[in-house]
Design a protein around this motif. Sequence first.
Motif, PDB file in Angstrom:
ATOM      1  N   ASP A 119       0.816  -1.212   0.000  1.00  0.00           N
ATOM      2  CA  ASP A 119       0.000   0.000   0.000  1.00  0.00           C
ATOM      3  C   ASP A 119       0.851   1.264   0.000  1.00  0.00           C
ATOM      4  O   ASP A 119       0.542   2.231  -0.709  1.00  0.00           O
ATOM      5  N   ASP A 120       1.896   1.282   0.804  1.00  0.00           N
ATOM      6  CA  ASP A 120       2.749   2.469   0.880  1.00  0.00           C
ATOM      7  C   ASP A 120       3.462   2.727  -0.445  1.00  0.00           C
ATOM      8  O   ASP A 120       3.599   3.879  -0.883  1.00  0.00           O
ATOM      9  N   GLY A 121       3.918   1.652  -1.071  1.00  0.00           N
ATOM     10  CA  GLY A 121       4.585   1.799  -2.363  1.00  0.00           C
ATOM     11  C   GLY A 121       3.640   2.290  -3.438  1.00  0.00           C
ATOM     12  O   GLY A 121       4.025   3.098  -4.295  1.00  0.00           O
ATOM     13  N   GLU A 122       2.394   1.824  -3.393  1.00  0.00           N
ATOM     14  CA  GLU A 122       1.383   2.283  -4.355  1.00  0.00           C
ATOM     15  C   GLU A 122       1.097   3.767  -4.174  1.00  0.00           C
ATOM     16  O   GLU A 122       1.036   4.521  -5.151  1.00  0.00           O
ATOM     17  N   LEU A 123       0.892   4.172  -2.918  1.00  0.00           N
ATOM     18  CA  LEU A 123       0.576   5.573  -2.652  1.00  0.00           C
ATOM     19  C   LEU A 123       1.708   6.481  -3.100  1.00  0.00           C
ATOM     20  O   LEU A 123       1.471   7.521  -3.723  1.00  0.00           O
ATOM     21  N   ALA A 124       2.934   6.104  -2.803  1.00  0.00           N
ATOM     22  CA  ALA A 124       4.082   6.896  -3.230  1.00  0.00           C
ATOM     23  C   ALA A 124       4.121   7.026  -4.750  1.00  0.00           C
ATOM     24  O   ALA A 124       4.337   8.119  -5.293  1.00  0.00           O
ATOM     25  N   LEU A 125       3.888   5.912  -5.442  1.00  0.00           N
ATOM     26  CA  LEU A 125       3.920   5.937  -6.906  1.00  0.00           C
ATOM     27  C   LEU A 125       2.828   6.840  -7.470  1.00  0.00           C
ATOM     28  O   LEU A 125       3.073   7.607  -8.407  1.00  0.00           O
ATOM     29  N   LEU A 126       1.629   6.770  -6.907  1.00  0.00           N
ATOM     30  CA  LEU A 126       0.522   7.583  -7.427  1.00  0.00           C
ATOM     31  C   LEU A 126       0.746   9.072  -7.173  1.00  0.00           C
ATOM     32  O   LEU A 126       0.432   9.901  -8.042  1.00  0.00           O
ATOM     33  N   ILE A 177      -6.214   8.042  -5.135  1.00  0.00           N
ATOM     34  CA  ILE A 177      -5.476   8.387  -3.913  1.00  0.00           C
ATOM     35  C   ILE A 177      -6.408   8.665  -2.736  1.00  0.00           C
ATOM     36  O   ILE A 177      -6.262   8.072  -1.659  1.00  0.00           O
ATOM     37  N   ARG A 178      -7.358   9.564  -2.926  1.00  0.00           N
ATOM     38  CA  ARG A 178      -8.216   9.947  -1.794  1.00  0.00           C
ATOM     39  C   ARG A 178      -9.147   8.824  -1.334  1.00  0.00           C
ATOM     40  O   ARG A 178      -9.177   8.507  -0.134  1.00  0.00           O
ATOM     41  N   PRO A 179      -9.921   8.202  -2.230  1.00  0.00           N
ATOM     42  CA  PRO A 179     -10.875   7.207  -1.737  1.00  0.00           C
ATOM     43  C   PRO A 179     -10.262   5.886  -1.281  1.00  0.00           C
ATOM     44  O   PRO A 179     -10.835   5.196  -0.437  1.00  0.00           O
ATOM     45  N   ILE A 180      -9.086   5.542  -1.784  1.00  0.00           N
ATOM     46  CA  ILE A 180      -8.490   4.253  -1.427  1.00  0.00           C
ATOM     47  C   ILE A 180      -7.591   4.369  -0.191  1.00  0.00           C
ATOM     48  O   ILE A 180      -7.683   3.552   0.728  1.00  0.00           O
ATOM     49  N   TYR A 181      -6.757   5.399  -0.152  1.00  0.00           N
ATOM     50  CA  TYR A 181      -5.769   5.485   0.936  1.00  0.00           C
ATOM     51  C   TYR A 181      -6.230   6.384   2.082  1.00  0.00           C
ATOM     52  O   TYR A 181      -5.722   6.275   3.194  1.00  0.00           O
ATOM     53  N   LYS A 182      -7.171   7.268   1.808  1.00  0.00           N
ATOM     54  CA  LYS A 182      -7.825   8.082   2.845  1.00  0.00           C
ATOM     55  C   LYS A 182      -6.831   8.727   3.809  1.00  0.00           C
ATOM     56  O   LYS A 182      -6.974   8.640   5.040  1.00  0.00           O
ATOM     57  N   ASP A 183      -5.833   9.373   3.255  1.00  0.00           N
ATOM     58  CA  ASP A 183      -4.829  10.078   4.052  1.00  0.00           C
ATOM     59  C   ASP A 183      -4.941  11.567   3.765  1.00  0.00           C
ATOM     60  O   ASP A 183      -4.706  12.013   2.643  1.00  0.00           O
ATOM     61  N   SER A 184      -5.332  12.343   4.758  1.00  0.00           N
ATOM     62  CA  SER A 184      -5.558  13.775   4.558  1.00  0.00           C
ATOM     63  C   SER A 184      -4.289  14.527   4.170  1.00  0.00           C
ATOM     64  O   SER A 184      -4.358  15.578   3.531  1.00  0.00           O
ATOM     65  N   ARG A 185      -3.143  13.995   4.522  1.00  0.00           N
ATOM     66  CA  ARG A 185      -1.888  14.703   4.258  1.00  0.00           C
ATOM     67  C   ARG A 185      -1.529  14.768   2.778  1.00  0.00           C
ATOM     68  O   ARG A 185      -0.643  15.545   2.394  1.00  0.00           O
ATOM     69  N   ILE A 186      -2.202  13.973   1.955  1.00  0.00           N
ATOM     70  CA  ILE A 186      -1.858  13.992   0.533  1.00  0.00           C
ATOM     71  C   ILE A 186      -2.149  15.355  -0.092  1.00  0.00           C
ATOM     72  O   ILE A 186      -1.568  15.703  -1.126  1.00  0.00           O
ATOM     73  N   HIS A 187      -3.030  16.138   0.525  1.00  0.00           N
ATOM     74  CA  HIS A 187      -3.333  17.466  -0.009  1.00  0.00           C
ATOM     75  C   HIS A 187      -2.140  18.413   0.099  1.00  0.00           C
ATOM     76  O   HIS A 187      -2.121  19.461  -0.545  1.00  0.00           O
ATOM     77  N   PHE A 188      -1.169  18.046   0.909  1.00  0.00           N
ATOM     78  CA  PHE A 188       0.057  18.832   1.015  1.00  0.00           C
ATOM     79  C   PHE A 188       1.176  18.223   0.179  1.00  0.00           C
ATOM     80  O   PHE A 188       2.290  18.740   0.171  1.00  0.00           O
ATOM     81  N   ALA A 201       7.546  18.983  -3.354  1.00  0.00           N
ATOM     82  CA  ALA A 201       8.765  18.514  -2.689  1.00  0.00           C
ATOM     83  C   ALA A 201       9.911  18.418  -3.687  1.00  0.00           C
ATOM     84  O   ALA A 201       9.706  18.143  -4.869  1.00  0.00           O
ATOM     85  N   SER A 202      11.109  18.616  -3.203  1.00  0.00           N
ATOM     86  CA  SER A 202      12.291  18.511  -4.058  1.00  0.00           C
ATOM     87  C   SER A 202      12.873  17.101  -3.995  1.00  0.00           C
ATOM     88  O   SER A 202      14.026  16.875  -4.323  1.00  0.00           O
ATOM     89  N   TRP A 203      12.063  16.151  -3.573  1.00  0.00           N
ATOM     90  CA  TRP A 203      12.436  14.743  -3.506  1.00  0.00           C
ATOM     91  C   TRP A 203      11.203  13.911  -3.833  1.00  0.00           C
ATOM     92  O   TRP A 203      10.068  14.367  -3.693  1.00  0.00           O
ATOM     93  N   PRO A 204      11.384  12.690  -4.289  1.00  0.00           N
ATOM     94  CA  PRO A 204      10.233  11.844  -4.622  1.00  0.00           C
ATOM     95  C   PRO A 204       9.684  11.172  -3.375  1.00  0.00           C
ATOM     96  O   PRO A 204      10.395  10.979  -2.384  1.00  0.00           O
ATOM     97  N   TYR A 205       8.425  10.801  -3.425  1.00  0.00           N
ATOM     98  CA  TYR A 205       7.853  10.007  -2.340  1.00  0.00           C
ATOM     99  C   TYR A 205       8.253   8.552  -2.541  1.00  0.00           C
ATOM    100  O   TYR A 205       8.296   8.057  -3.660  1.00  0.00           O
ATOM    101  N   GLU A 206       8.562   7.881  -1.431  1.00  0.00           N
ATOM    102  CA  GLU A 206       9.007   6.500  -1.474  1.00  0.00           C
ATOM    103  C   GLU A 206       8.206   5.688  -0.468  1.00  0.00           C
ATOM    104  O   GLU A 206       7.923   6.155   0.643  1.00  0.00           O
ATOM    105  N   GLY A 207       7.857   4.479  -0.851  1.00  0.00           N
ATOM    106  CA  GLY A 207       7.027   3.647   0.000  1.00  0.00           C
ATOM    107  C   GLY A 207       7.583   3.461   1.400  1.00  0.00           C
ATOM    108  O   GLY A 207       6.849   3.534   2.393  1.00  0.00           O
ATOM    109  N   ALA A 208       8.874   3.232   1.513  1.00  0.00           N
ATOM    110  CA  ALA A 208       9.486   2.964   2.813  1.00  0.00           C
ATOM    111  C   ALA A 208       9.517   4.192   3.714  1.00  0.00           C
ATOM    112  O   ALA A 208       9.683   4.069   4.926  1.00  0.00           O
ATOM    113  N   LYS A 209       9.339   5.381   3.121  1.00  0.00           N
ATOM    114  CA  LYS A 209       9.426   6.628   3.885  1.00  0.00           C
ATOM    115  C   LYS A 209       8.127   7.431   3.873  1.00  0.00           C
ATOM    116  O   LYS A 209       8.084   8.544   4.393  1.00  0.00           O
TER     117      LYS A 209
END
Length: 302
Positions: A119-126, A177-188, A201-209
């Motif tokens: 799930d974390d890897g999917e969210l980062a990729l999306l 992103i919103r309906p599946i992972y339901k994380d409010s922080r994605i708006h930032f 961000a000046s860096w990519p999102y990564e599943g492990a982080k």
Amino acid sequence: MRARYVLGMPPLCMEFYMTRLPIIAAALFLLAGLTSCSSGCLSLFVPKAEQIDSPIVDDLRKDPDEAQSFDHSDYGELLERHVDYDTARVDYAGLKADEAELDAYLDRLAKADLTELDDDGELALLINAYNAYTLKLIVENYPGLESIKDLDNPWKTKRYKVAGYTLSLDDIEHGLIRPIYKDSRIHFAVNCASVGCPPLASWPYEGAKIDKQLDQAAERTLGDERYARVEGDKLYLTSVMNWYRPDFVSDEFSPSAESLPLYAAKYGGEEVQKLVETREGEPAVSFLKYDWALNDVEGARE
């Protein structure tokens, strides 16, 4: 006959006018409201978090036997080179010169296997896909572009390939992103190439982080007076929090809070936290006018 004339109107014209008066009045009321309201009124037209009807959802729902990671390092190099995280600006001229590198990353996104990611890897990729395809959209039309809103249907056009599926930007954000992972922080974290948008961000999102990175994005935004600040005894917040209010205060999303001020205090600076505490979580709130100007470094120099 003369008594049936009103304001010089003949009977048939008067009948036409009277039957349409409610419609005319409603239109005038709506127009007056839209022209006099702040950017918060746009919350009426913001897409809901509704899962799209697509087989990509089945891929996202599959749990891999052994989760793999997707390498976003090439995208990270582009971001580090062309994004000024402190000023929330992007060097689109420089990125355009490196467009082939961006295309190579997007080509890899198009061929990604979501069934190999957790799930974390999917969210980062999306999130990365949304931001990278937005950058591509701007670069395609740069220079001479003043706002992403100058483009025709920038969020609804289905043209972006992710894991073999063709999606729109709205599909990625509001349909996945919103309906599946339901994380409010994605708006930032997702960025719409505008000055008023939370910083890219000046860096990519990564599943492990991803959890730490989303906290960082929320703190970076709400700790910046451009998006959350105190003036007198009033709290001013980014209009993003008004548009997507349910995502911040609903138990269906996490993290959430009982009110927008309490949410802002969770990630905001000391001044914001102090006001919210002093007002027992209920300070007066207004929303900052959203600036749709392109978040280009050239614009910052003008």
